[in-house]
Design a protein around this motif. Sequence first.
Motif, PDB file in Angstrom:
ATOM      1  N   ARG A   1      14.603   0.955 -13.772  1.00  0.00           N
ATOM      2  CA  ARG A   1      13.534   0.333 -13.012  1.00  0.00           C
ATOM      3  C   ARG A   1      13.928   0.246 -11.550  1.00  0.00           C
ATOM      4  NH1 ARG A   1       9.507  -1.769 -13.549  1.00  0.00           N
ATOM      5  NH2 ARG A   1       9.880  -3.439 -12.076  1.00  0.00           N
ATOM      6  N   ILE A   2      12.926   0.057 -10.707  1.00  0.00           N
ATOM      7  CA  ILE A   2      13.223  -0.196  -9.305  1.00  0.00           C
ATOM      8  C   ILE A   2      12.804  -1.624  -8.962  1.00  0.00           C
ATOM      9  CG2 ILE A   2      13.008   2.224  -8.633  1.00  0.00           C
ATOM     10  CD1 ILE A   2      10.248   1.469  -7.457  1.00  0.00           C
TER      11      ILE A   2
ATOM     12  N   ILE B   1       0.888  -1.159   0.000  1.00  0.00           N
ATOM     13  CA  ILE B   1       0.000   0.000   0.000  1.00  0.00           C
ATOM     14  C   ILE B   1       0.923   1.205   0.000  1.00  0.00           C
ATOM     15  CG2 ILE B   1      -1.699   1.298   1.334  1.00  0.00           C
ATOM     16  CD1 ILE B   1      -2.829  -1.222   0.029  1.00  0.00           C
ATOM     17  N   HIS B   2       1.028   1.865  -1.137  1.00  0.00           N
ATOM     18  CA  HIS B   2       2.054   2.907  -1.245  1.00  0.00           C
ATOM     19  C   HIS B   2       1.608   4.026  -2.177  1.00  0.00           C
ATOM     20  CE1 HIS B   2       4.102   1.190  -5.111  1.00  0.00           C
ATOM     21  NE2 HIS B   2       2.885   0.725  -5.008  1.00  0.00           N
ATOM     22  N   GLY B   3       2.246   5.165  -1.975  1.00  0.00           N
ATOM     23  CA  GLY B   3       1.932   6.316  -2.810  1.00  0.00           C
ATOM     24  C   GLY B   3       2.521   6.209  -4.191  1.00  0.00           C
ATOM     25  N   GLY B   4       3.595   5.436  -4.328  1.00  0.00           N
ATOM     26  CA  GLY B   4       4.263   5.317  -5.613  1.00  0.00           C
ATOM     27  C   GLY B   4       5.342   6.371  -5.767  1.00  0.00           C
ATOM     28  N   LEU B   5       6.387   6.245  -4.985  1.00  0.00           N
ATOM     29  CA  LEU B   5       7.461   7.233  -4.999  1.00  0.00           C
ATOM     30  C   LEU B   5       7.991   7.475  -6.409  1.00  0.00           C
ATOM     31  CD1 LEU B   5       9.496   9.038  -3.491  1.00  0.00           C
ATOM     32  CD2 LEU B   5      10.889   6.983  -3.094  1.00  0.00           C
ATOM     33  N   ARG B   6       8.131   6.413  -7.194  1.00  0.00           N
ATOM     34  CA  ARG B   6       8.717   6.563  -8.524  1.00  0.00           C
ATOM     35  C   ARG B   6       7.805   7.311  -9.481  1.00  0.00           C
ATOM     36  NH1 ARG B   6       7.392   2.257 -12.300  1.00  0.00           N
ATOM     37  NH2 ARG B   6       5.945   0.745 -11.382  1.00  0.00           N
ATOM     38  N   TYR B   7       6.485   7.394  -9.169  1.00  0.00           N
ATOM     39  CA  TYR B   7       5.582   8.110 -10.060  1.00  0.00           C
ATOM     40  C   TYR B   7       5.851   9.617 -10.053  1.00  0.00           C
ATOM     41  CZ  TYR B   7       3.053   3.701  -9.402  1.00  0.00           C
ATOM     42  OH  TYR B   7       2.714   2.365  -9.310  1.00  0.00           O
TER      43      TYR B   7
END
Length: 513
Positions: A262-263, A55-61
Amino acid sequence: MNRLPGLPSCDLLIVGGGINGAGIARDAAGRGLNVVLCEQDDLAGHTSSASTKLIHGGLRYLEHREFALVRKSLQERETLLRLAPHIVRPLRFVMPHDANQRPAWLIRTGLFLYDHLAGRQLLPGSARVALARHPAGRGLKSGFRTGFTYSDGWVDDARLVVLNALDASERGARILTRTRCRGIVREADHWLATLQQQDGSTLQLAARAIVNATGPWAGDFASPTDPAAARQGLRLVKGSHIVVRKLFDHPYAYVFQNPDRRILFAIPFLRDFTLIGTTDVDFSGDPATVAIDAGEERYLCEMASRYFDKPVTPAQIVWRYSGVRPLLDDESRTASVVTRDYRLQFEPPGLLHVRGGKLTTYRRLAEEAMHILQPHLGHRAPDWTAGQPLPGGDIDTPGTLSAVPDFDAFLARFQSHYRWLPDSLAERYCRQYGSRAARVIGDAVSVPQLGLELVPGLYEAEACYLIEHEWAQTSDDLLWRRTKLGLRCLQGDVERLTAWLDRRAATMTGVAA
């Protein structure tokens, strides 16, 4: 709608039992609508049980300037930590850094935004750390001296789906698993749907509105004669994961930056394992047969081995899984940067297509779906799902959403009450069932009273609970979606469980007859 003689009817038919379908069913049922959900296989049988379980905000976005999506996701992260604190829990991430990666100033800027884009009450903010003095530095290659820490959440993805379906059911929805929607026909003021059950029998259902929440099958459902045309705007992407015996002895997760931009995540998983993922590969086959390939396994192992001081090899893999993500096609060159946002497309008179999305934003998606559907149905009811815990989520006060959930205190109370339960079993029951763990135990006052141990850690009492209350039917349902005990099973264990299920089904059939 005029009720047709002898024909079952409902306000809303939801086709698809993944996270979006289950979330919409819960929201709609709680607003007082007559809801039916049908799923061709088991709940969370495909994409929704094949996630990275975050459940994450999506840092890479942030790197792709998707600020609105990140903000929405961060808000939902806080909400879900309160709605289901037994299956959603805080997780601290460490990002090792060296000179070959994105500049440190860029990472600090991204983390500052990540901390402040939305209200953050339950999780600590980001920080820079010296890996030589940090627990997460152990096990990494010596060249990684600096890192960054930040917070997100871990979730049992399949159970998140089941709990939404369970809440929907308890609010009046009918949940039909192993039931395929064979087709829909538009009538004057309603839709006529043909549903086929696993035994081949069919029934027709009249619905005032239908939700296409079929995920990677959305194109096939929208236009069975020309799915390629209906898939326009949808990009199917395969994501694969591997699980190995644990690679480190601390509670932190890692996020690795790879040379291909990519991560990769390496996450502590069920005490004894490490989950590594994910890949992003364009997919064009049948989503039901998706599987990881040898190239993906090598990629995941090689990328993880760039960071860990001991190499990760395919021979270490104890479990592997893949899913097909139905993403919005934003014409990105590579699958890894395709947006994780969603689009709701309404087609009069009352057909709503759900495209895209991710676990974290499912509740908001469901809410927005109801904002579209309620006017069509002539129905008015307020939003409610953010303020009511999911089943088992009321771990502090019965029926109440906790402002700051305290799972450790809940576990301590549970263990004090059930002193005869082994600690590992008590913790698993609390993690999976929350405040409803006592329902699984029933009247038992000792381990033998839980019944036969069908496979390591799974007793008859729990298996019967899952069959009777959570739509489990097969060994895979029990071992991989309702629990993850399949990781601890040998082939003989699975065969014994399957035989027990067969005997139980035969007995129940005899009772019914």
